[in-house]
Enzyme design. Structure first.
Site, short mmCIF file in Angstrom:
data_model
loop_
_atom_site.label_atom_id
_atom_site.label_comp_id
_atom_site.label_asym_id
_atom_site.label_seq_id
_atom_site.Cartn_x
_atom_site.Cartn_y
_atom_site.Cartn_z
N HIS A 61 6.67 -11.99 8.56
CA HIS A 61 7.34 -10.69 8.35
C HIS A 61 7.72 -10.05 9.67
O HIS A 61 8.84 -9.53 9.82
CB HIS A 61 6.41 -9.78 7.55
CG HIS A 61 7.01 -8.46 7.23
ND1 HIS A 61 6.26 -7.33 6.99
CD2 HIS A 61 8.30 -8.05 7.13
CE1 HIS A 61 7.05 -6.31 6.73
NE2 HIS A 61 8.30 -6.72 6.82
N ASP B 282 7.33 -6.36 3.17
CA ASP B 282 7.12 -7.79 2.93
C ASP B 282 6.76 -7.96 1.46
O ASP B 282 5.70 -7.52 1.01
CB ASP B 282 6.00 -8.32 3.83
CG ASP B 282 5.84 -9.83 3.71
OD1 ASP B 282 6.84 -10.51 3.44
OD2 ASP B 282 4.71 -10.32 3.89
N ASP C 184 1.73 0.44 8.30
CA ASP C 184 1.81 1.41 7.20
C ASP C 184 0.53 2.21 6.99
O ASP C 184 0.33 2.81 5.94
CB ASP C 184 2.19 0.69 5.90
CG ASP C 184 1.14 -0.32 5.47
OD1 ASP C 184 0.20 -0.59 6.25
OD2 ASP C 184 1.25 -0.85 4.34
N ASP C 185 -0.35 2.21 8.01
CA ASP C 185 -1.60 2.97 7.90
C ASP C 185 -1.85 3.76 9.18
O ASP C 185 -2.96 3.81 9.69
CB ASP C 185 -2.78 2.04 7.61
CG ASP C 185 -2.90 0.89 8.60
OD1 ASP C 185 -2.08 0.84 9.55
OD2 ASP C 185 -3.80 0.06 8.44
N ARG D 267 0.84 -1.19 0.00
CA ARG D 267 0.00 0.00 0.00
C ARG D 267 0.89 1.25 0.00
O ARG D 267 1.12 1.86 1.05
CB ARG D 267 -0.94 -0.01 1.20
CG ARG D 267 -1.84 -1.24 1.26
CD ARG D 267 -2.85 -1.16 2.41
NE ARG D 267 -2.20 -1.20 3.72
CZ ARG D 267 -2.87 -1.26 4.87
NH1 ARG D 267 -4.20 -1.27 4.86
NH2 ARG D 267 -2.24 -1.27 6.02
N ASP E 293 -0.87 -11.07 17.16
CA ASP E 293 -1.39 -10.17 18.20
C ASP E 293 -2.28 -10.91 19.20
O ASP E 293 -2.16 -10.72 20.41
CB ASP E 293 -2.12 -8.99 17.57
CG ASP E 293 -3.10 -9.39 16.48
OD1 ASP E 293 -3.14 -10.58 16.11
OD2 ASP E 293 -3.82 -8.51 15.98
#
Length: 452
Positions: free
Chosen positions: A196, A152, A218-219, A123, A295
């Protein structure tokens, strides 16, 4: 005359016999030479045939060996191709590191507080927004918080973007091993994400030898005091080994549920979404890192082993990733309304000793004890009619979910722990004038509070 004639006849006869004898001897000699030559040729022919048979045998042996090695040769060719890709990747990384002077950074007398790594995949537009948000606040503290991008895969736009910034170091995770899910229908992306994460954290802790790492995705956008917050959190990590990680996230951090940018809490529930851990903790986690759902794995009691997580009331990260591997789950209801802190808190002057394990239990118990208890149904209505903090006790998970649904907070549990809970207690602001404490059946006992 007759005597001479007879004499000549005899002489001629003797000469003829002599010639016949000579001819016979010559013939015998020739025959013997022919026989010897034939014998020699026969021996040579036999030797040649034997040599030919030996060569044929060796040729067949070589052909068999070649046939046996064909599979290995094919495998080696594939390995050479893979190593070629890796060599190309390493050359690009070396050039990037040299151009950005990472050696100067490592040799600097400034010891980094923590490396900051942004986990990326495909993204580029999201990643650019995240990098710009980070650099806005990181530039002045770059020596304390060196920035890395870990991609990744090989999406070209993400790689080009990562390599275009001199202020950060680009890493690339190339994973050619096929993914085998444990259950049918599972999303492969969760397995690739877990791989990753392990690779990137191994790189930063073991190859680059950082003592702490802050993980972002990345967000995300970060708050104005993001780095000061984590610098203060690093001290807590070092002093209190009962703290497993420092998080910048509050699951119930929506605008309508938060108020105090200075407030921090301990939680038994791993928040994620912008968090810092130490190398000593990673030494424990890395060897047993899960194949997927990392997580939720951290939220299992068998993995956090009673350790807790420090979280803020007002989030220091904002997640804008509506589109991703979770397919926008909960985004409109829980992520979009999150309040990103906009107050520049001077964390260096804050006394955070109340967050130490022994101190916090007493500190939190005092706050809960002052809250007025509410019983029965219509808890939201009753909370509206009481001035000050209130507490509502739930019987079990189903009862908690009913109460949470009435107020609009997260209903989810993991391994017996509600999101954002400490000792079974979930706290949030309601209508900015009072705090609501939803407490478990054993919470008061765990907090040492006497109750009716």
């Amino acid at each position: 005359m007759r005597t001479n004639s007879n004499s000549n006849t005899f002489k001629w006869s003797c000469d003829f016999r002599y010639l016949l004898l000579v001819a016979a001897l010559a013939f015998i000699y020739i025959q013997m030479r022919l026989f010897a030559t034939q014998s020699e040729y026969a021996d040579r022919l036999a030797a040649a045939i034997e040599a030919e048979n030996h060569c044929t045998s060796q040729t067949r042996s070589f052909i068999d060996q070649i046939s046996l090695q064909q599979g290995r040769i094919t495998a080696l060719e594939e390995e050479m191709k893979r190593q070629g890709h890796e060599c190309q990747h390493l050359r690009a990384l070396v050039q990037d590191l040299e151009s950005k002077g990472l050696q100067k950074l490592i040799s600097s007398t400034q010891v980094p507080v923590a490396a900051v790594v942004v986990m990326a995949c495909n993204r580029a537009d999201y990643l650019k927004r995240t990098i710009q948000s980070i650099l806005k606040h990181q530039t002045s503290v770059a020596s304390k918080f060196p920035l890395f991008i870990s991609q990744d895969g090989s999406h070209p736009d993400v790689k080009t973007l990562g390599l275009s910034y001199d202020q950060l170091t680009y890493m690339q995770h190339l994973d050619y091993e096929p993914v085998h899910t444990e259950r049918p229908g599972e999303i492969i992306a969760y397995y690739k994400i877990a791989r990753h994460y392990k690779w990137a954290l191994d790189q930063l802790f073991y190859k680059h030898n950082f003592s702490r790492v802050i993980i972002l995705e990345d967000d995300m956008e970060i708050a104005t005091d993001f780095f000061d917050y984590f610098e203060a959190g690093a001290t807590l990590l070092d002093r209190d080994k009962s703290i497993m990680a420092i998080s910048s996230w509050n699951d119930n951090g929506q605008k309508q549920f938060v108020k105090d940018p200075y407030a921090l809490f301990r939680s038994d529930f791993f928040p994620g979404l912008g968090w810092m851990l130490s190398k000593s903790t990673w030494n424990e986690l890395s060897p047993k890192w899960p194949k997927a759902y990392w997580d939720d794995w951290l939220r299992l009691k068998e993995n956090h082993k009673g350790r807790q997580f420090v979280r803020p009331e007002v989030c220091r990260t904002y997640n804008f990733g509506e589109h991703g591997s979770s397919l926008g789950q909960f985004f409109n209801r829980f992520l979009a309304p999150i309040k990103l802190n906009d107050v520049q808190v001077d964390w260096k002057s804050m006394d955070l000793n109340y967050l130490m394990e022994d101190n916090y239990l007493k500190h939190f118990a005092e706050i809960v004890n002052k809250a007025k208890p509410i019983y029965g149904a219509d808890t939201v209505l009753k909370a509206n009619n009481i001035n000050g903090d209130v507490r509502i006790q739930y019987r079990d998970q189903r009862h908690f979910e009913e109460i949470a649904r009435q107020f609009g907070i997260f209903e989810e549990w993991k391994d017996g722990v509600p999101r954002a809970a400490y000792k079974g207690v979930v706290v949030f602001w309601y209508q900015t004038s009072r705090r609501v404490f939803i407490i478990g059946p054993n919470s008061l006992q765990q907090l040492g509070i006497e109750h009716d």
